[in-house]
Design a protein around this motif. Structure first.
Motif, short mmCIF file in Angstrom:
data_model
loop_
_atom_site.label_atom_id
_atom_site.label_comp_id
_atom_site.label_asym_id
_atom_site.label_seq_id
_atom_site.Cartn_x
_atom_site.Cartn_y
_atom_site.Cartn_z
N TRP A 45 34.00 53.91 42.11
CA TRP A 45 34.60 55.05 41.42
C TRP A 45 34.37 54.89 39.92
N ILE A 46 33.98 55.97 39.26
CA ILE A 46 33.79 55.95 37.81
C ILE A 46 34.48 57.16 37.19
N LEU A 47 34.95 56.99 35.97
CA LEU A 47 35.53 58.11 35.23
C LEU A 47 34.41 58.93 34.62
N VAL A 48 34.44 60.25 34.81
CA VAL A 48 33.38 61.12 34.27
C VAL A 48 33.92 62.28 33.44
N THR A 271 38.03 48.79 43.03
CA THR A 271 38.29 49.70 41.92
C THR A 271 39.13 48.95 40.90
N GLN A 272 38.47 48.37 39.92
CA GLN A 272 39.12 47.49 38.97
C GLN A 272 39.91 48.28 37.93
N PHE A 273 41.18 47.89 37.71
CA PHE A 273 41.93 48.54 36.63
C PHE A 273 43.07 47.66 36.17
N HIS A 315 36.40 49.80 35.02
CA HIS A 315 35.16 49.10 34.67
C HIS A 315 34.20 49.98 33.88
N ASN A 316 34.55 51.28 33.69
CA ASN A 316 33.70 52.10 32.82
C ASN A 316 34.50 52.94 31.85
N TYR A 330 34.90 56.82 28.06
CA TYR A 330 34.20 56.29 29.22
C TYR A 330 32.73 56.11 28.87
N ILE A 331 32.07 55.24 29.65
CA ILE A 331 30.69 54.90 29.35
C ILE A 331 29.77 55.32 30.48
N ILE A 332 28.52 55.62 30.10
CA ILE A 332 27.45 55.88 31.05
C ILE A 332 26.24 55.07 30.60
#
Length: 418
Positions: A45-48, A271-273, A315-316, A330-332
């Protein structure tokens, strides 16, 4: 002729000396970058984005991630949907990266037309036997937590996103961030590998020397410290720090605000947080230079300004939510040595610029901090690619989360068979 066989990604990871940094090849090699994108930005899972990216039905936000591209859209029922940005006819991109507003999603190639729920509504010249119900846009797994829009591009999204939602939903509920707007957004392309961007964010060993704007609102003891050899004066300051934190926690919990740290970071996490409510220094209100609120129109129905900083790591991404505004980054990953950092400043949806908030006061801390961090990442990435680079030891007092991230990275690679 002597030839050197390049070590595999797993060999480089397992060769890491415990408590030390990663091998430079893990930051610089193209094949490892491609593997990272596939595993950490496709199968996790990533934040977008945030819900305020698409506030009204028909609003669209398109995000490119490696070879993939997704469309976030607010449908007619005001729900957030996510689809692959791929026409079901011959694969043309429906939208370019960025934001827009549409009535329907129309492919620019042959004008196949999709409703906001992804269903195919029009496809000319396909004959009477063509079944449009089989050619809806491909859905992307989506989870909205507060205002945060998480997606997973993999076929089997990690189930522990439910723990993140369970943890964060009650913490964010008093702020009603779904009723917010983007007051400002900015992008920086950092000259470094995505892991270095995250490592830099996971420690504040560097903060006192490089982040004068940010440290105005941080208690210095929150940076981590070594208590060995402290003077009596410093020990007294430490006692005062602990009492201030304890008093703030008692006050917040008395009013129903959740404070305790939750860490879902170790090698068994997918899902690291991490989250915690942190005390703000000075006047105690917000991450501003004077530590007072930047927006006088508080989130939700809040009346207290001194609610600290509810932070969230994934993680992002990293998030800071105060009573008056939120900063969400957030990063891409773009290349082994290029990482896009996208930051959004949110305020109450009814807040009025120039009346309730001033853009410069709202943004000056994190605009400066992001640029300072970009400079640090650039010099670190460059150094890790030098033949003379040898990974050094982490500080157990201030860089424990960087070491932990390295362990998690290794565990996730192993879990994927890399």
């Amino acid at each position: 002729m002597i030839t050197t066989v390049a070590k595999s990604q797993q060999e480089l990871v397992t060769a890491r000396t415990p408590g030390h940094g990663m091998h430079g090849a893990l930051f610089g090699r193209q094949d490892i970058f491609d593997s990272d994108v596939d595993i950490f930005f496709t199968r996790h899972w990533i934040l977008v984005g945030v819900t305020a990216d698409i506030p009204e039905p028909g609003d669209v936000s398109t995000i490119d991630i490696g070879k993939s591209s997704i469309i976030l859209v607010r449908d007619d029922d005001e729900q957030v949907q996510a689809f692959r940005n791929v026409c079901r006819h011959r694969g043309a991109r429906l939208k370019q990266a960025g934001k827009s507003t549409v009535g329907m999603l129309v492919c620019p190639y042959h004008q196949w037309t999709y409703d906001l729920d992804g269903s195919l509504k029009h496809a000319a010249h396909m004959g009477k036997d063509f079944d449009p119900t089989c050619k809806s846009l491909t859905r992307v797994h989506t989870k909205v937590v507060g205002t945060h829009v998480f997606v997973c591009l993999g076929d089997q999204p990690p189930e522990d996103i439910a723990y993140l939602e369970q943890t964060m939903a009650p913490r964010l509920a008093p702020y009603n961030l779904t009723y917010s707007k983007i007051a400002y957004e900015a992008e920086i392309i950092e000259d470094g590998n995505w892991k270095l961007v995250i490592e830099n964010n996971r420690e504040c060993y560097h903060c006192s020397a490089t982040h004068p704007e940010l440290t105005a609102s941080f208690l210095p003891e929150d940076f981590g410290f070594c208590a060995e050899g402290l003077s009596e004066e410093s020990l007294q300051a430490l006692d005062e720090y602990e009492e201030r934190n304890a008093a703030a926690k008692r006050s917040w919990e008395r009013d129903g605000f959740i404070c305790d740290a939750v860490e879902h970071l170790d090698t068994d996490a997918v899902t690291q947080f991490r989250t915690q409510r942190l005390v703000i220094a000075g006047n105690g209100e917000s991450q501003t230079l004077d530590t007072r609120v930047a927006c006088t129109r508080l989130f939700g129905d809040l009346t207290r300004r001194d609610l600290g900083d509810v932070h969230l790591w994934t993680h992002n991404s990293w998030t800071h939510v105060m009573s008056d505004h939120a900063v969400i980054s957030y990063i891409i990953p773009l290349a082994p040595d290029k990482t896009l950092v996208r930051t959004k400043w949110l305020v109450h949806a009814d807040a009025i610029e120039g009346v309730d908030y001033d853009i410069e006061k709202l943004t000056e801390v994190w605009k400066a901090t992001n640029q300072q961090d970009a400079n640090l990442v650039a010099i670190t990435h460059s150094g890790t690619q030098d033949p003379g680079y040898s990974p050094g030891p982490f500080s157990a007092f201030t860089e424990s989360y960087v070491d932990q991230f390295s362990r998690w990275y290794a565990a996730r690679l192993a879990a994927q068979g890399v």
